[in-house]
Scaffold this motif. Structure first.
Motif, PDB file in Angstrom:
ATOM      1  N   TRP A 172       0.829  -1.214   0.000  1.00 44.50           N
ATOM      2  CA  TRP A 172       0.000   0.000   0.000  1.00 44.50           C
ATOM      3  C   TRP A 172       0.860   1.260   0.000  1.00 44.50           C
ATOM      4  O   TRP A 172       0.564   2.215  -0.702  1.00 44.50           O
ATOM      5  CB  TRP A 172      -0.919  -0.006   1.216  1.00 44.50           C
ATOM      6  N   PHE A 173       1.900   1.250   0.813  1.00 43.55           N
ATOM      7  CA  PHE A 173       2.778   2.419   0.855  1.00 43.55           C
ATOM      8  C   PHE A 173       3.509   2.604  -0.469  1.00 43.55           C
ATOM      9  O   PHE A 173       3.828   3.734  -0.857  1.00 43.55           O
ATOM     10  CB  PHE A 173       3.778   2.294   2.005  1.00 43.55           C
ATOM     11  N   GLY A 174       3.808   1.525  -1.158  1.00 47.72           N
ATOM     12  CA  GLY A 174       4.422   1.633  -2.475  1.00 47.72           C
ATOM     13  C   GLY A 174       3.504   2.337  -3.461  1.00 47.72           C
ATOM     14  O   GLY A 174       3.941   3.204  -4.244  1.00 47.72           O
ATOM     15  N   GLY A 315      13.699   7.590  -5.384  1.00 45.40           N
ATOM     16  CA  GLY A 315      12.756   8.015  -4.370  1.00 45.40           C
ATOM     17  C   GLY A 315      11.621   7.070  -4.076  1.00 45.40           C
ATOM     18  O   GLY A 315      11.060   7.097  -2.982  1.00 45.40           O
ATOM     19  N   TYR A 316      11.269   6.223  -5.055  1.00 47.64           N
ATOM     20  CA  TYR A 316      10.093   5.380  -4.868  1.00 47.64           C
ATOM     21  C   TYR A 316      10.283   4.396  -3.721  1.00 47.64           C
ATOM     22  O   TYR A 316       9.566   4.428  -2.719  1.00 47.64           O
ATOM     23  CB  TYR A 316       9.766   4.629  -6.156  1.00 47.64           C
ATOM     24  N   GLU A 317      11.240   3.511  -3.850  1.00 47.53           N
ATOM     25  CA  GLU A 317      11.340   2.416  -2.890  1.00 47.53           C
ATOM     26  C   GLU A 317      11.881   2.877  -1.543  1.00 47.53           C
ATOM     27  O   GLU A 317      11.528   2.320  -0.509  1.00 47.53           O
ATOM     28  CB  GLU A 317      12.218   1.301  -3.458  1.00 47.53           C
ATOM     29  N   THR A 318      12.732   3.897  -1.539  1.00 46.81           N
ATOM     30  CA  THR A 318      13.276   4.355  -0.256  1.00 46.81           C
ATOM     31  C   THR A 318      12.172   4.872   0.664  1.00 46.81           C
ATOM     32  O   THR A 318      12.147   4.563   1.859  1.00 46.81           O
ATOM     33  CB  THR A 318      14.322   5.466  -0.492  1.00 46.81           C
ATOM     34  N   THR A 319      11.225   5.657   0.111  1.00 44.49           N
ATOM     35  CA  THR A 319      10.161   6.215   0.940  1.00 44.49           C
ATOM     36  C   THR A 319       9.126   5.164   1.322  1.00 44.49           C
ATOM     37  O   THR A 319       8.668   5.118   2.474  1.00 44.49           O
ATOM     38  CB  THR A 319       9.473   7.387   0.206  1.00 44.49           C
ATOM     39  N   SER A 320       8.754   4.299   0.377  1.00 49.26           N
ATOM     40  CA  SER A 320       7.783   3.247   0.709  1.00 49.26           C
ATOM     41  C   SER A 320       8.372   2.290   1.739  1.00 49.26           C
ATOM     42  O   SER A 320       7.665   1.808   2.634  1.00 49.26           O
ATOM     43  CB  SER A 320       7.353   2.490  -0.544  1.00 49.26           C
ATOM     44  N   ASN A 321       9.667   2.025   1.636  1.00 52.13           N
ATOM     45  CA  ASN A 321      10.319   1.180   2.641  1.00 52.13           C
ATOM     46  C   ASN A 321      10.296   1.853   4.011  1.00 52.13           C
ATOM     47  O   ASN A 321      10.030   1.206   5.029  1.00 52.13           O
ATOM     48  CB  ASN A 321      11.769   0.884   2.241  1.00 52.13           C
ATOM     49  N   ALA A 322      10.603   3.143   4.040  1.00 47.59           N
ATOM     50  CA  ALA A 322      10.623   3.866   5.323  1.00 47.59           C
ATOM     51  C   ALA A 322       9.275   3.777   6.015  1.00 47.59           C
ATOM     52  O   ALA A 322       9.192   3.519   7.225  1.00 47.59           O
ATOM     53  CB  ALA A 322      11.025   5.319   5.092  1.00 47.59           C
ATOM     54  N   LEU A 376      17.361   1.695  12.025  1.00 49.19           N
ATOM     55  CA  LEU A 376      17.302   0.233  11.943  1.00 49.19           C
ATOM     56  C   LEU A 376      17.188  -0.260  10.504  1.00 49.19           C
ATOM     57  O   LEU A 376      17.706  -1.322  10.163  1.00 49.19           O
ATOM     58  CB  LEU A 376      16.123  -0.272  12.773  1.00 49.19           C
ATOM     59  N   TYR A 377      16.510   0.509   9.662  1.00 45.34           N
ATOM     60  CA  TYR A 377      16.318   0.107   8.260  1.00 45.34           C
ATOM     61  C   TYR A 377      16.617   1.306   7.354  1.00 45.34           C
ATOM     62  O   TYR A 377      15.704   1.958   6.855  1.00 45.34           O
ATOM     63  CB  TYR A 377      14.890  -0.391   8.040  1.00 45.34           C
ATOM     64  N   PRO A 378      17.898   1.626   7.145  1.00 50.42           N
ATOM     65  CA  PRO A 378      18.254   2.813   6.351  1.00 50.42           C
ATOM     66  C   PRO A 378      17.833   2.672   4.891  1.00 50.42           C
ATOM     67  O   PRO A 378      17.844   1.566   4.338  1.00 50.42           O
ATOM     68  CB  PRO A 378      19.783   2.873   6.479  1.00 50.42           C
ATOM     69  N   PRO A 379      17.436   3.785   4.246  1.00 51.47           N
ATOM     70  CA  PRO A 379      17.001   3.744   2.842  1.00 51.47           C
ATOM     71  C   PRO A 379      18.036   3.133   1.914  1.00 51.47           C
ATOM     72  O   PRO A 379      17.719   2.308   1.058  1.00 51.47           O
ATOM     73  CB  PRO A 379      16.761   5.218   2.511  1.00 51.47           C
ATOM     74  N   ALA A 380      19.294   3.560   2.056  1.00 45.55           N
ATOM     75  CA  ALA A 380      20.400   2.981   1.292  1.00 45.55           C
ATOM     76  C   ALA A 380      21.301   2.267   2.294  1.00 45.55           C
ATOM     77  O   ALA A 380      21.964   2.918   3.100  1.00 45.55           O
ATOM     78  CB  ALA A 380      21.176   4.059   0.548  1.00 45.55           C
ATOM     79  N   PRO A 381      21.330   0.933   2.292  1.00 34.70           N
ATOM     80  CA  PRO A 381      22.059   0.211   3.333  1.00 34.70           C
ATOM     81  C   PRO A 381      23.573   0.323   3.240  1.00 34.70           C
ATOM     82  O   PRO A 381      24.284  -0.113   4.144  1.00 34.70           O
ATOM     83  CB  PRO A 381      21.607  -1.241   3.133  1.00 34.70           C
ATOM     84  N   ARG A 382      24.072   0.920   2.161  1.00 35.09           N
ATOM     85  CA  ARG A 382      25.519   1.148   2.025  1.00 35.09           C
ATOM     86  C   ARG A 382      25.733   2.218   0.964  1.00 35.09           C
ATOM     87  O   ARG A 382      24.849   2.501   0.163  1.00 35.09           O
ATOM     88  CB  ARG A 382      26.229  -0.129   1.592  1.00 35.09           C
ATOM     89  N   ILE A 491      20.538  -2.309  -3.872  1.00 34.25           N
ATOM     90  CA  ILE A 491      20.736  -0.867  -3.751  1.00 34.25           C
ATOM     91  C   ILE A 491      19.898  -0.335  -2.592  1.00 34.25           C
ATOM     92  O   ILE A 491      20.316   0.530  -1.830  1.00 34.25           O
ATOM     93  CB  ILE A 491      20.357  -0.160  -5.066  1.00 34.25           C
ATOM     94  N   THR A 492      18.679  -0.881  -2.476  1.00 37.50           N
ATOM     95  CA  THR A 492      17.851  -0.623  -1.309  1.00 37.50           C
ATOM     96  C   THR A 492      17.671  -1.936  -0.549  1.00 37.50           C
ATOM     97  O   THR A 492      18.204  -2.960  -0.939  1.00 37.50           O
ATOM     98  CB  THR A 492      16.478  -0.055  -1.709  1.00 37.50           C
ATOM     99  N   MET A 493      16.912  -1.894   0.527  1.00 40.95           N
ATOM    100  CA  MET A 493      16.697  -3.076   1.353  1.00 40.95           C
ATOM    101  C   MET A 493      15.198  -3.265   1.534  1.00 40.95           C
ATOM    102  O   MET A 493      14.535  -2.449   2.176  1.00 40.95           O
ATOM    103  CB  MET A 493      17.400  -2.894   2.706  1.00 40.95           C
TER     104      MET A 493
END
Length: 508
Positions: A172-174, A315-322, A376-382, A491-493
């Motif tokens: 849903w957030f995606g 921007g898409y997956e980083t924000t939906s993941n957050a 705990l769950y950074p947008p870009a893990p590295r 690239i994301t997690m």
């Protein structure tokens, strides 16, 4: 004949020395760093592929030191969790680490590149022009579009609240995040949350799906290949253009260029909109920077296009993941969720006419919860930086040109040296004025001049959605809630199996 054989053998010996002995041993000795022994051709890639990236890095960190060197092919990668070294490469000696490691171009023929791909002076110019686009003033003007999508998200949640149904809120957030991006970046008002069948939405969904199916070690495999055969880049570009994902990028490129041209015509007649695309088109009015190729300092259509698709990609997956991870952590920590609910309700009791934007920006506990979730769950893990000139990074470390420096943000954020009880979800770590962690130990959006330019937009979107939801609803864990989450790291997690929770009406 003997002379030819001797010359041939000398040539082979030189190749062996140049490509295998010198990088693995002479460079390692000059770095004076410990690290896992590399194997012929692969370096340390095979172990990363078999055990997983973060599993391998965690093992090497415990065995060697907070800073060590490993190899992808013959490419040396210096990995560090030392906050002083991180400060040096991102801020103090930034001029020696301006560039990211190789990032393939996304657009047709690779002629136009976004901020992720640009290097040196090209990147500096683009960054100068784009920075005013993400100012607080510009973002505030985009807030009504975000609020409109928040309202639709709440309506969806209301329809299932108190039903006992387990909902994949990550999905849903995606949908919510994509709708916001299409509105703010592409200039398209699409009801993506309730209609996933439009051509633009299908193209975007295909691109995202392709990205998620990519191997978590694909970056390492690419670096390994390029370390031995740098001349294959044109071939990689050619075959990438033949992929289904590339065809979808081409479609979005054509659509976006048409939108840009239409918007320029509308601007000429005095019509404007308050979105990111409008800000990009007006960027030349916000900067005095210029160069010989672009005397006005403005962005041309191709540069705006590259920026728009970069925002989509990054921007898409980083924000939906957050948002997904925040919902998950709140469901597992009801006391913290109750406190967040009270803080939001207290704010609205004192400010009944406050906008969603004002609430998101002024409730400290909302920011604290989001910050702890991003820890705990950074947008870009590295992230990686490439050394472009020999640099004295610290008293004990000199890096040579061509060496990559990698920062494992996911592990850094869980390092007990910097974070007591690091696995605990504790927003109090981020209470204003009471910072207990050292500078450069918290890097959800990178740091220094090359930190994520969309940081403010991502945080605003996340906090506005969170306030809008928690004002009326709460998340509850169910038998379908996976504990702990299985993660897919690239690239994301992302959560491999989604994030399932119940949604209930707030009792407060």
């Amino acid at each position: 004949m003997i002379g030819f054989v001797v010359l041939f053998c000398c040539f082979i010996a030189w190749l062996f020395y140049r490509h295998y002995f010198r990088p693995y041993y002479l460079l390692k000795n000059s770095l004076l760093l410990p690290g896992p022994p590399p194997s012929f051709y692969y370096g340390n890639y095979l172990e990363i592929r078999e055990a997983g990236y973060f599993e391998s890095i965690a093992k090497w960190l415990s065995k060697y030191d907070v800073t060590f060197v490993y190899y992808l092919g013959i490419k040396p990668v210096v990995l560090t969790e030392d906050v002083e070294i991180i400060k040096s490469i991102t801020v103090k000696n930034f001029d020696s680490f301006v560039n990211r490691s190789y990032v393939p171009p996304l657009l047709k023929k690779g002629k136009v590149r976004g901020l992720l791909q640009l290097r040196n002076e090209e990147w500096q110019r683009m960054r100068r022009v784009l920075s005013p686009t993400f100012s607080s003033k510009k973002l505030r003007m985009m807030a009504p579009m975000i609020q409109k999508s928040c309202k639709k998200l709440n309506e969806k949640m209301s329809a299932v609240s108190n039903s006992g149904e387990s909902v994949d809120v990550w999905k849903w957030f995606g949908l919510f995040t994509m709708e916001v991006i299409l509105a703010t970046a592409f200039g398209r008002d699409v009801d993506y949350q309730n209609n996933e069948d439009t051509p633009v939405v299908k193209a975007v969904a295909s691109i995202i799906k392709t990205g998620r199916s990519t191997s978590s070690t694909s970056f390492e495999r690419l670096v390994l290949l390029l370390s031995h055969f740098p001349w294959v880049v044109p071939l990689l570009k050619y075959f990438a253009r033949k992929s289904v994902s590339a065809m979808n990028w081409d479609y979005l490129e054509d659509v976006s260029l048409n939108i840009i041209k239409e918007r320029r015509k509308a601007m000429a007649s005095g019509s404007t909109r308050q979105d990111l695309l409008q800000s990009l088109l007006e960027a030349c009015e916000e900067t005095e920077q210029a160069d010989e190729d672009n005397p006005s300092g403005c962005l041309n259509n191709d540069e705006i296009l590259a920026t728009v698709v970069t925002i989509l990609n990054a921007g898409y997956e980083t924000t939906s993941n957050a948002l997904g991870y925040t919902a998950y952590l709140l469901a597992l920590n009801p006391a913290i969720q109750d406190k967040l609910t009270r803080e939001i309700q207290d704010y609205y009791d004192a400010n009944p006419d406050a906008s969603l934007y004002d609430a998101a920006e002024n409730i400290d506990y909302v920011t604290m919860v989001v910050n702890e979730s991003l820890r705990l769950y950074p947008p870009a893990p590295r992230f990686n930086r490439e050394c472009n000139q020999t640099c004295v990074v610290s008293d004990n470390l000199v890096l040579l040109e061509g060496v990559d420096v990698s920062v494992p943000v996911f592990l850094l954020h869980r390092n007990p040296k910097y974070w007591p009880n690091p696995e605990k979800f504790d927003p109090e770590r981020f209470r204003p004025g009471e910072q207990s962690y050292p500078p450069f130990a918290y890097l959800p959006f990178g740091e220094g001049p090359r930190h994520c330019i969309g940081k403010r937009l991502a945080l605003l979107e996340t906090k506005m959605a969170l306030v809008s939801i928690i004002k009326d609803f709460q998340f509850k864990k169910t038998t379908d809630t996976e504990i702990p989450l299985s993660l897919s790291v690239g690239i994301t997690m992302t959560p491999k199996n989604g994030i399932y929770v119940n949604i209930v009406q707030s009792a407060m």
